[in-house]
Motif scaffolding. Structure first.
Motif: not given
Lengths: 446, 214, 369
Positions: B155-157, B159, B163, B166, C93, C266-269, C271-272
């Motif tokens: 979940q971390h990277g 952004p 995006f 995903n 999310n 869906l595409c941008l958590p 937390e990032s």
């Protein structure tokens, strides 16, 4: 498996024959008898049963047609799509439902044609043959779907390359030679249907009134008043019904798509995650570990609530340059050293910058290092080096020296008070403890 | 060289192991490697902590779980083995390192790691190679190291990269949802229109000409 | 004796504000008209807020199935949801992004309702219930933030609650103890711990939703009964029918909002967007990471607290809240032009403080701490 002569005929010769007849026969018929290019609808003669027959039939057959064409035209995309199990299940279900609809429709059409007397005057043998052939084909197709699942998957590797090989004029019968007899029957039926298209009512597939789908509502303008009113009302009804149908279709399709995507996920959400044995045991291991740590922490807290004194170490075991970690009465990490004078030196190990635990080694300049953001604290004074991220000094903690039999011999509080007099010979054997409160201590010291 | 000291007396084993490790390890006692932390924070602009490579966010020093003073004898054994991994190629499982830390030791080896520490922390990424992606978020671990995002947290990277990755991975789902929403709205549109027309027809007297399509 | 007269006046006042005679299908549905003017776009914000609230309810309920409100297991349960439960990362999310979207929409709704003078008689009940609902929304955000029990959650809550205690400095004598006691009442114990988590959980999951249902019910009832406010000083008289046109456009907005939320979730958590140390499990005996801040929708309070003396900020916020609540009476005679101006100024302040708060802080306080 080598192809038998029958296979060669049925799957190499027959297709070309059927396709050739289809193309040239339909062209010929168009040139010479154009007005016969229709389904020769018998709606005028018998319309009630027709509605119950033709609508389900056409709905079903169109769905089946699309379902058969997509794997043929876009096999790679199709293969990726059916890799998702919910999609595969949905497709197969829709296919079976459509086939059931088609069979029902064809049944009604057939019965209608053999019972309605008006129809029989205009029906030909070929009409009946078409109905029967189509019915046969769909039933066999249903059989294939049931007995040889999952057609949506295996057809991409067998039928599609076979068909393309036919079109590329390099027929490769080996793809289909090994297929089960029911499937082969279905294939043969398909070629048979192609064959009779130019000779029968099926030729109407080339003259579809596609514009009908998007034509605006027809306004018939009547001359008489009554007709005019009725027409307005009928128009109104048609508009209303159009909205309803479109509304239901849109909402229904949306619901279907949502079910495809969401239901599967939702079901798994409530079922809980399916983890392998290793994952489950790893998870349980971490939970156990966490519980143990919580238990240890609670144990420490309990000890600090109950005991007025907590033992740190034997004074002889402490060193001047390597501290021993312990947890103080406020549940903070701390270090125990032996001072230069032989007495204990206890200092908080919680860095005053952001709370990291400082390292336990004293460096050559008598300082403790906090590794997180590099602050150095002088061991004797607790002060951080100038320019370090930490600004406040590390506080020293009070200690108590107790003899082996338990008597309190000496003590020191952070305010600087020293109590009692430890005897230098016995120093090594004394034990270092921390006290909850220094006031009680004063009463205890001899 | 691997000091294999038989397990025996309880309390003395950790101390003995530690002393032996220090003696044979030949490097300074375990300390954090702040050069790497400083480099990553400067290079990426993101603040990080020791849990990029270590098991505990405050690093290997201390009494908390995952730090050296709280290791069981079995874990100390593993630590010694990891400490001896000077050359690349040994699969290690150090109790004070997470999977990324273990990866670094395996691919780069401790000797080269220590060289890079003082000479060129940035080169660690190139030497790690960009093939490994332990958390499966589509961003290689070495790149996450350079960008200061956690290589073990999907979940971390970065952004924008997340995006994009995903979006590609979930393209099918997104298309389905888009279609479903559009179709649903279309259906709702016509249902409302139908409702409106019917209601208006009901309100007006029957037989009177009323209403055209909205 | 004007007894019955006063009771009658009171009832008259109430029935002006809640005209229940309008609760029939005709005025609620078939002949309802919505004014069309250059601020008409703002009429959709309330509906959008309800949609986002429903999203929060649904995703929150789903999260509830797997969340464990204990200090030892809260963080692990959230981890479990994110990495192991099917669709868990998406739901989590969605919940977070929708929370931010909801608060943004509510701020916009407040500012535009203010600018359109939608608080004036007979819509006072709508306005006051709306202000209270906004405060409840902030409370939702504050209590929900603590639940994952990671570093930023616990530390930001500690900092936030500390500001209550600061009030004690300005109160005389024995009263100066009250803020600390109030803080301990909220926390449940001397320091933020299990008691705090349990009660924040109860507040976030049960208490606030129930209160919201009640207040929202009242708010929506009043809106339906009164219809949409005129919105401009000189209405052009152009209107459109609520059903089906306005409603349809409302639904389209909801559809677009849903799609945008879904793609984001869906595409941008979320937390990032932050440094990862902030999301590690809270360790009371370990270090605190850099960058502890409350959620972005609190920045307009947080940065002033960091930059200005405490009494300035607390007086300012109490005054603003008072002005806001008393708006139906204070601004009774103001023109909508003035109100628009005030709303724009307020919006500018909010945007600048939220977006550039950190920069301002660094300019005025950076390098020296």
């Amino acid at each position: 498996m080598t192809a038998t002569p029958l296979d060669l005929f049925l799957f190499a010769a027959l297709p070309y024959l059927a396709l050739a007849l289809l193309v040239f026969g339909s062209l010929y018929r168009y040139r010479t008898r154009r007005f016969t290019y229709s389904a020769l609808s018998s709606q005028f003669l018998e319309s009630r049963a027709l509605r119950w027959g033709t609508v389900p039939f056409h709905l079903g057959i169109l769905v089946l047609l699309v379902g058969h064409l997509v794997p043929f035209l876009a096999p790679v995309l199709w293969r990726d799509l059916v890799a998702h199990r919910p999609f595969l299940l949905a497709v197969e279900t829709v296919g079976v439902a459509a086939a059931a609809l088609t069979v029902v429709g064809l049944g009604v059409l057939f019965l209608r044609r053999i019972t309605a007397s008006k129809l029989q005057h205009v029906s030909t043998v070929l009409d009946l043959a078409v109905v029967l052939l189509l019915g046969f084909q769909v039933v066999v197709g249903l059989g294939v779907a049931v007995m040889h699942r999952w057609g949506a998957v295996w057809s991409v590797g067998t039928i599609t390359p076979y068909l393309w090989s036919l079109l590329e004029l390099q027929p490769d019968v080996s793809y289909v030679a090994a297929l089960p007899p029911l499937v082969k029957l279905h294939l043969v039926g398909a070629w048979a249907i192609f064959l009779i298209v130019p000779f029968s009512r099926l030729v109407h597939v080339f003259s579809l009134p596609l514009g009908y789908l998007v034509r605006p509502p027809q306004r018939v303008v009547w001359a008489t008043r009554r007709r005019l009113e009725e027409a307005a009302e009928a128009m109104q009804q048609r508009v209303t019904r159009r909205h309803l149908i479109r509304g239901l279709a849109g909402a229904g399709a949306a619901g279907l798509l949502l079910s495809l995507g969401v239901m599967d996920k939702l079901l798994h959400f409530f079922q809980g995650p399916r983890m392998s044995l290793e994952e489950e045991s790893a998870l349980l291991g971490t939970r156990l570990h966490r519980l143990q740590r919580t238990a240890e922490e609670r144990q420490l807290e309990l000890e600090r609530m109950r005991e007025p004194y907590i033992r740190i170490a034997r004074l002889g075991d402490l060193s001047t340059d390597r501290g021993r970690y312990f947890v103080d009465y406020r549940m903070r990490p701390a270090l125990a050293f032996r001072g230069a004078d032989g007495l204990p030196l206890l200092i908080s190990a919680k860095c005053t910058h952001l709370g990291c635990t400082v390292a336990s080694e004293v460096d050559a300049r008598g300082r403790l290092l906090c590794p997180c953001h590099i602050s150095y604290f002088d061991l004797e004074t607790g002060k951080p080096n100038p320019g370090s991220p930490a600004k406040e000094p590390l506080p020293h903690l009070g200690w108590v020296l107790r003899d082996t039999d338990g008597t309190v011999v000496a003590g020191w509080s952070p305010s600087g008070q020293t109590l009692g007099m430890p005897s230098p010979e016995r120093l090594e054997d004394y034990e270092v403890w921390i006290a909850r409160s220094f006031e009680d201590l004063e009463r205890e010291v001899a | 060289m691997n000091p294999r000291i038989g397990a025996a007396v309880s309390g003395t084993v950790p101390v003995v192991c530690l002393v032996a490790a220090l003696a044979f390890g030949g490097v300074a006692p375990a300390a954090a490697y702040p050069e790497f932390e400083t480099f990553v924070e400067m290079h990426s602009g993101r603040s990080i902590d020791c849990s990029l490579c270590h098991t505990h966010p405050d690093g290997p020093e201390g009494v908390r779980p995952g730090q050296i003073r709280a290791l069981t004898p079995e874990e100390l054994e593993r630590l010694n083995q990891a400490r001896g991994a000077f050359e690349p190629g040994t699969r290690v499982d150090s109790p004070i390192l997470n999977d990324f830390g273990d990866l670094i030791l395996r691919v780069v080896g401790k000797r080269r790691f220590l060289e890079l520490r003082t000479s060129d922390p940035e080169a660690l990424a190139a030497e790690l190679g960009f093939d490994s992606d332990l958390d499966g978020d589509g961003i290689p671990d070495a790149q996450e190291y350079l960008q200061g995002t956690h290589p073990l947290d999907s979940q971390h990277g970065d952004p924008w990269l997340l995006f994009r990755n995903n979006l590609r991975a979930y393209a099918l789902h997104l298309t389905l949802i888009l279609l479903a929403t559009l179709l649903g709205l279309y259906g709702l549109h016509h249902l409302l229109a139908w409702f409106d027309v019917t209601a208006q027809a009901a309100v007006s007297e029957p037989g009177r000409k009323e209403g055209s399509a909205p | 004796m004007a007894g019955p007269g006063r009771l009658e006046t009171a009832l008259q006042v109430l029935s002006d504000r809640l005209p229940v005679e309008k609760m029939n299908v005709r005025s609620l549905f078939t002949s309802k008209e919505v004014p069309v003017h250059r601020m008409s776009w703002a009429y959709y914000l309330g509906g959008l807020a309800i949609f986002l609230f429903v999203v929060q309810l649904v995703t929150g309920l789903l999260l509830l199935f797997y969340y464990e409100p204990t200090v030892s297991d809260a963080h692990a349960s959230v981890d479990f949801i994110t990495h192991h439960v099917s669709g868990g990362a998406l739901i989590r999310n969605l919940h977070t992004w929708a929370a931010s979207a909801l608060l943004l929409t509510l701020m916009a709704h407040l500012l535009t309702a203010f600018a359109m003078k939608a608080f004036v008689k007979p819509r006072e009940i709508t306005w006051v219930s709306g202000v209270v609902l906004l405060l409840i929304a902030f409370a939702f955000g504050f209590t929900g933030y603590l639940l994952p029990w990671h570093q930023i959650a616990v530390n930001a809550t500690k900092v936030g609650l500390q500001s209550i205690e600061e009030m004690g400095r300005y109160l005389p004598g024995a009263l100066s103890e009250w803020p600390r006691q109030l803080r301990e009442l909220i926390q449940g114990e001397a320091a933020v711990g299990q008691a705090t988590l349990s009660r924040f959980y109860a507040i976030h999951v049960v208490v606030l939703p129930l209160v919201t249902f009640a207040l929202l019910g009242l708010h929506l009832l009043a809106v339906q009964l009164h219809g949409m406010s005129p919105g401009v000083d000189r209405p052009s008289g152009r209107t459109e029918r609520f059903f089906p046109f306005f409603l349809l456009k409302d639904f389209w907005l909801w559809g677009v909002a849903f799609l945008a939320l879904f793609v984001l979730a869906l595409c941008l958590p979320f937390e990032s967007l932050y440094p990862y140390p902030l999301f590690e499990a809270y360790d009371s005996m370990g270090s605190t990471p850099d960058g502890i801040k409350p959620e972005w929708y609190f920045y307009f309070l947080y940065y002033p607290l960091e930059l200005l003396p405490f009494w300035v900020v607390s007086l300012g916020s109490m005054a603003s809240l008072g002005v806001l609540t008393a708006a139906p009476w204070l601004f009774r005679g103001s023109s909508r032009r003035t109100l628009r101006l005030l709303a724009v100024v307020a919006a500018l302040y909010l945007v600048v403080m939220t977006v550039f708060g950190q920069t301002l802080y660094e300019i005025f306080r950076g390098g020296g701490g």
